[in-house]
Design an enzyme around this catalytic site. Structure first.
Site, PDB file in Angstrom:
ATOM      1  N   PRO A 101      13.644 -19.368  -4.826  1.00 44.99           N
ATOM      2  CA  PRO A 101      12.903 -18.832  -3.434  1.00 44.99           C
ATOM      3  C   PRO A 101      11.848 -19.656  -3.027  1.00 44.99           C
ATOM      4  O   PRO A 101      10.706 -19.863  -4.239  1.00 44.99           O
ATOM      5  CB  PRO A 101      12.782 -17.304  -3.709  1.00 44.99           C
ATOM      6  CG  PRO A 101      13.698 -16.916  -4.419  1.00 44.99           C
ATOM      7  CD  PRO A 101      13.828 -17.980  -5.632  1.00 44.99           C
ATOM      8  N   ARG A 102      11.472 -20.220  -2.179  1.00 41.53           N
ATOM      9  CA  ARG A 102      10.266 -20.849  -0.930  1.00 41.53           C
ATOM     10  C   ARG A 102       9.093 -20.034  -1.741  1.00 41.53           C
ATOM     11  O   ARG A 102       9.256 -18.901  -1.742  1.00 41.53           O
ATOM     12  CB  ARG A 102      10.596 -21.548   0.004  1.00 41.53           C
ATOM     13  CG  ARG A 102      11.209 -22.430   0.430  1.00 41.53           C
ATOM     14  CD  ARG A 102      10.880 -22.675   1.425  1.00 41.53           C
ATOM     15  NE  ARG A 102      12.126 -23.509   2.197  1.00 41.53           N
ATOM     16  CZ  ARG A 102      13.446 -23.025   2.622  1.00 41.53           C
ATOM     17  NH1 ARG A 102      13.122 -22.774   3.288  1.00 41.53           N
ATOM     18  NH2 ARG A 102      14.287 -24.519   3.176  1.00 41.53           N
ATOM     19  N   GLY A 103       7.463 -20.089  -1.985  1.00 43.41           N
ATOM     20  CA  GLY A 103       6.393 -19.531  -2.115  1.00 43.41           C
ATOM     21  C   GLY A 103       6.639 -18.755  -3.720  1.00 43.41           C
ATOM     22  O   GLY A 103       5.658 -18.353  -3.898  1.00 43.41           O
ATOM     23  N   CYS A 104       7.996 -18.826  -4.818  1.00 44.40           N
ATOM     24  CA  CYS A 104       7.107 -18.355  -5.447  1.00 44.40           C
ATOM     25  C   CYS A 104       6.691 -19.018  -6.498  1.00 44.40           C
ATOM     26  O   CYS A 104       6.963 -19.911  -6.648  1.00 44.40           O
ATOM     27  CB  CYS A 104       9.027 -18.572  -6.626  1.00 44.40           C
ATOM     28  SG  CYS A 104       9.589 -16.617  -5.850  1.00 44.40           S
ATOM     29  N   ILE A 105       5.932 -18.729  -7.943  1.00 42.32           N
ATOM     30  CA  ILE A 105       5.496 -19.800  -8.393  1.00 42.32           C
ATOM     31  C   ILE A 105       5.636 -19.860  -9.673  1.00 42.32           C
ATOM     32  O   ILE A 105       7.040 -18.788 -10.586  1.00 42.32           O
ATOM     33  CB  ILE A 105       3.780 -18.618  -8.684  1.00 42.32           C
ATOM     34  CG1 ILE A 105       2.667 -18.234  -7.527  1.00 42.32           C
ATOM     35  CG2 ILE A 105       2.965 -19.737  -9.638  1.00 42.32           C
ATOM     36  CD1 ILE A 105       2.021 -17.774  -7.806  1.00 42.32           C
TER      37      ILE A 105
END
Length: 105
Positions: A101-105
């Site tokens: 997912p976008r935003g996951c590091i």
């Protein structure tokens, strides 16, 4: 491009092991990926989150954040961390066979 083998099938993954094509995923693969992530058995709650992750990805083109998961999946944030201790959104996405997912590091 790296590959991984689950359920006897070789699939394309990114450098972190996330599926490039979610259409190559199946439930047997999910159980194998979960074991690699330290989750011995997928419970009904795990499957509820996995189904939600796949539906969100199909609808929006990305997996949901932990906040969205806790608000909309029917599983609380506290329970998400119990189910997926190494990071709910990231781990659940990998098990669900969708890209990170976008935003996951």
């Amino acid at each position: 491009m790296p590959t991984a083998t689950y359920d006897g099938t070789s699939v394309k993954v990114d450098d972190e092991g996330f599926f490039e094509d979610p259409g190559e995923w199946n439930e047997t693969m999910a159980a194998q990926i979960a074991r690699e992530a330290g989750i011995d058995e997928l419970t009904d709650k795990h499957w509820q989150v996995i189904a939600f992750m796949r539906a969100e990805y199909a609808e929006k083109g990305t997996g949901p954040t932990v906040r969205v998961l806790g608000r909309a999946s029917g599983v609380t944030v506290k329970e998400l961390y119990r189910l997926f201790p190494k990071g709910p959104a990231k781990t659940a996405a990998k098990i669900a066979g969708i890209p990170k997912p976008r935003g996951c590091i």
